[in-house]
Design an enzyme around this catalytic site. Structure first.
Site, PDB file in Angstrom:
ATOM      1  N   SER A 113       0.924  -1.243   0.095  1.00  6.12           N
ATOM      2  CA  SER A 113       0.103   0.063   0.013  1.00  6.12           C
ATOM      3  C   SER A 113       0.839   1.261   0.069  1.00  6.12           C
ATOM      4  O   SER A 113       0.648   2.057   0.869  1.00  6.12           O
ATOM      5  CB  SER A 113      -1.032   0.054   1.338  1.00  6.12           C
ATOM      6  N   CYS A 114       2.117   1.291  -0.751  1.00  8.23           N
ATOM      7  CA  CYS A 114       2.797   2.347  -0.995  1.00  8.23           C
ATOM      8  C   CYS A 114       2.118   3.717  -1.182  1.00  8.23           C
ATOM      9  O   CYS A 114       1.199   3.726  -2.033  1.00  8.23           O
ATOM     10  CB  CYS A 114       3.930   1.960  -1.811  1.00  8.23           C
TER      11      CYS A 114
END
Lengths: 210, 234
Positions: A113-114
């Site tokens: 989930s950068c």
């Protein structure tokens, strides 16, 4: 918030698995001296009050009113954001991608989930959950429609999957009817979701009325 | 690794719950976020990719049913035990105590204001200055903007950052970045082994065949060793 919110007051069985694990770790970290003073509260405070989507909105509003800044933002977003005091953990390497009539940009991280924390704050839940991560790299038009965004068929959609340490900031188009607004007045129109690319900036009703 | 985390393009996940404006939904989520900064500070893991790989290994069932911050906690526990920060027994008995409603707020060892200030300053420095992952490379990049490249399949059991939905497909380099630490190497403690990084654009039609939506393109950040030249078709 750190040391006074133990399990007291809850009945056994009411706690989520996450809460149990987090409280146990907190207790052990404190016992072993890894937590000192108020460091836990300080971190939570920073991400609740000082770091959030307002940072990105300030940069976008400036890019809307100042062509030189826009050019710097698009050429080297990391430096241009730093000019406004924006940067840090998960925003070390920024790239700004501008929306145009021809191309609309959307950002995802399919592998985890950068997300550009110092620019947009911490990500919303939907950004981290499976449906968005799985679907936006296959059917972005349908996904955008679920967010209430329907783009003309001739507008291409580019989905950026941030699988490395580079983080992307979508620079939305300035809405029509906002010509008279100042940089300061433009900031509230630029939402977090519009800088991820799932929505368009909101248009103030007064601007439309004019 | 080929795991449930690599979910780009998967079917069957349903609609998106599109509204969320809270930073933390429960106080323990904020606590978990702060604990992450502490773990990084004390060297429970050394790089983001070490912890990403730990999350990939929590098991597919847990990955799908646990929340985002629960993933973190599941992933850290083996690392904390393996690296000697706490024992399995300590952890399980403290968790049981929390479950049983025992007051687990404890007094830490004596500490000075100077020590508190030092930790607080170190954490703030990380948050506000970040941890850059770019590295200078002496060799020249193998690809330039405009080059056609193939995403080579990487079916390794260890950590990699090439998502499966692009494997075997041909795309075009749209950005040539500088050198970056190679996740595959650093997550396995094989050194940083930096390589050039590229943003590569794939056409929807190429990835999704007749299921592609019209006018859709997908850009993925890929390291040099994830790519091969696409021949002379350019």
């Amino acid at each position: 918030m750190s040391h006074d919110h133990g399990a007291g007051g809850h009945h056994p069985g009411e706690l989520s698995d996450g809460e149990v694990r987090a409280r146990a770790l907190e207790s052990l970290f404190r016992e072993k001296g890894y937590i000192k003073g108020n460091v836990v509260d300080e971190i939570i405070d920073t991400y609740t009050h000082d770091i959030g989507p307002l940072n990105g909105a300030r940069a976008v509003a400036k890019a809307w009113v100042d062509p030189d800044y826009r050019e710097r933002l698009l050429a080297d977003a990391t430096s241009a954001l730093k000019e406004l005091g924006i940067g840090g953990l998960q925003g070390e390497h920024m790239v700004a991608v501008p929306n145009t009539n021809e191309v609309h940009n959307v950002v995802v991280c399919t592998l985890c989930s950068c997300y550009p924390w110092p620019v947009l704050g911490l990500p919303p839940r939907w950004y981290k959950d499976a449906p968005y991560r799985a679907r936006v790299v296959r059917e972005p038009r349908k996904v955008l429609a679920e967010f209430g965004t329907t783009l003309p068929a001739e507008t291409n959609i580019q989905v950026w999957d941030s699988s490395a340490e580079v983080r992307y900031l979508v620079v939305p188009q300035r809405p029509a009817g906002t010509e008279g607004l100042s940089e300061e007045d433009l900031v509230p129109l630029i939402t977090r979701d519009s800088m991820i690319g799932v929505t368009l900036p909101s248009v103030p009703s007064e601007a439309v009325a004019k | 690794m080929i795991g449930i985390h690599d979910m780009g393009g998967m079917h069957g996940f349903g609609k998106i719950d599109t509204v969320d404006n809270e930073v933390f939904h429960e106080p323990w989520e904020g606590l978990t976020f702060a604990l992450e900064k502490l773990c990084a500070h004390y060297g429970v893991w050394l790089t983001a990719d070490e912890v990403r790989h730990a999350i990939e290994k929590i098991g597919h069932g847990t990955y799908l049913t646990a929340s985002y911050y629960e993933h973190w906690l599941h992933a850290w526990e083996p690392l904390l035990i393996e690296k000697g920060f706490l024992t399995e027994e300590e952890l399980r008995s403290r968790q049981q105590a929390v479950r049983d409603g025992v007051d687990v707020s404890v007094q830490g060892p004596p500490t000075t204001q100077a020590e508190i200030d030092e930790l607080s300053k170190a954490l703030a420095k990380t948050i506000w200055e970040g941890v850059p992952a770019d590295r200078k490379i002496d060799a020249r990049p193998a690809f330039s903007v405009g080059d056609r490249v193939v995403a080579v399949p990487r079916p390794v059991p260890t950590h990699t950052r090439s998502p499966r939905y692009i494997w075997g497909h041909t795309g075009t380099v749209v950005i040539s970045h500088s050198g970056y630490i190679l996740p595959d190497a650093v997550s396995q403690h094989l050194g940083e082994n930096p390589e050039y990084l590229y943003s590569v654009k794939f056409e929807g039609n190429d990835l999704w065949d007749d299921q592609a939506e019209p006018g859709t393109h997908f850009i993925v950040d890929l390291w040099e060793s994830y790519l091969a030249p696409a021949g002379t078709t350019n």
